[in-house]
Design an enzyme around this catalytic site. Structure first.
Site, PDB file in Angstrom:
ATOM      1  N   LYS A 192      83.483 -37.158  13.624  1.00 18.72           N
ATOM      2  CA  LYS A 192      83.119 -35.701  13.827  1.00 18.72           C
ATOM      3  C   LYS A 192      83.795 -35.236  15.312  1.00 18.72           C
ATOM      4  O   LYS A 192      84.146 -34.553  15.277  1.00 18.72           O
ATOM      5  CB  LYS A 192      81.685 -35.545  13.893  1.00 18.72           C
TER       6      LYS A 192
ATOM      7  N   GLN B  98      72.370 -37.541  14.788  1.00 16.87           N
ATOM      8  CA  GLN B  98      72.611 -38.428  13.617  1.00 16.87           C
ATOM      9  C   GLN B  98      71.686 -39.099  12.974  1.00 16.87           C
ATOM     10  O   GLN B  98      70.812 -39.927  13.987  1.00 16.87           O
ATOM     11  CB  GLN B  98      73.825 -39.444  14.270  1.00 16.87           C
TER      12      GLN B  98
ATOM     13  N   ASP C 214      73.013 -28.404  11.838  1.00 16.56           N
ATOM     14  CA  ASP C 214      72.883 -29.133  10.578  1.00 16.56           C
ATOM     15  C   ASP C 214      71.612 -28.356   9.637  1.00 16.56           C
ATOM     16  O   ASP C 214      71.501 -28.621   8.484  1.00 16.56           O
ATOM     17  CB  ASP C 214      72.134 -30.531  10.891  1.00 16.56           C
TER      18      ASP C 214
END
Length: 285
Positions: A52, A96, A119
């Site tokens: 990412k 994460q 997210d």
């Protein structure tokens, strides 16, 4: 034989479009910014976050990979979230998963400002999605990537029977909302569903995100179905495989995603795409 959805190529196309949007923003003096918070040294998480970070940097973002040791305390992570909430150069914050047991992941997610929740997991954003509210708000990146696949491969969703196997907040639940909002008739199931194959065989569109290798067999799939495999499982041999028996299911499906090279690349591409969205929303309305 099914047509294979090429997630890698589609992700390249989406990233190229994203890069053009980043370049336009930077001409206005705006650089999209993203921070990924990583706790511990889980090998898969290390790979995901590094990928990412590299992709964001390549596309011209301000990208920060903030690492903490596995024994970090709740207050330290919460303080980092608050720091980036207040940082005007950051448009998107991602924590994460998985997190170590001593951390309250829900509290950390809920502490992220909704307009920086790249997210799409904050309760406010989830609520807007479920209510199908108009306006700008982020949605979970994997379901967003799947919806892009449907769009680019001209999959008509209206009135279709869509079955999702797996009810996680990352994939299954937001996926069901997006499909409902697109006028599909949606059924959300799990590995606990009684006689699951009887339900999957009714699906025009089957999305599998259960984390169970080769859960879905050829006989579980309707002829001509669109099959999206979100599962990533590592076998004892070291080989990666999905939740769908790709070799045999591809004999009956109309469209199918491979593992790897299907949904995974589109998740990262959607994360980048959504970060740029959030920069545009924040600066340009």
């Amino acid at each position: 034989m099914a047509e294979i959805i090429d997630g890698r190529q589609l992700a390249k196309d989406v990233n190229q479009e994203t890069k053009q949007r980043v370049d336009k923003l930077r001409e206005q003096g705006i650089q999209p910014g993203i921070v990924v918070i990583l706790v511990g040294d889980d090998p898969a998480s290390e790979i995901y976050t590094r990928n990412k970070h590299r992709k964001a940097t390549k596309l011209g973002f301000k990208s920060i990979l903030k690492k903490f040791p596995a024994d970090v305390d709740q207050a330290t992570v919460m303080a980092a979230v608050e720091q980036y909430n207040a940082d005007d150069s950051i448009d998107g914050i991602l924590v994460q998963e998985p997190l170590p047991d001593q951390l309250d992941g829900l509290a950390i997610t809920n502490a992220i400002r909704p307009d920086k929740d790249v997210d799409g997991l904050h309760p406010l954003n989830l609520g807007k999605l479920y209510a199908n509210q108009p306006g700008h708000y982020p949605v979970a990146c994997t379901p967003r990537g799947i919806m892009t696949m449907f769009d680019r491969y001209n999959v008509d969703l209206e009135g279709k029977n869509a079955v999702i196997v797996g009810r996680s907040i990352l994939v299954g639940k937001p996926m069901a909302a997006l499909l409902n909002n697109a006028n599909a008739t949606t059924c959300l199931t799990s590995i606990h569903t009684v006689d699951l194959p009887a339900i999957t065989r009714q699906a025009d569109i089957l999305i599998v995100a259960a984390g169970s290798p080769h859960l879905i067999k050829e006989e579980d799939v309707k002829e001509g179905a669109v099959v999206i495999d979100v599962g990533i499982n590592r076998l004892a041999s070291g080989k990666l495989t999905g939740d769908v028996d790709f070799e045999n299911v591809s004999k009956v499906a109309k469209l199918i995603t491979p593992v790897p090279g299907g949904v995974g690349p589109m998740t990262i591409a959607s994360l980048m795409q959504q970060t740029v969205d959030m920069a545009e929303w924040r600066h340009n309305g």
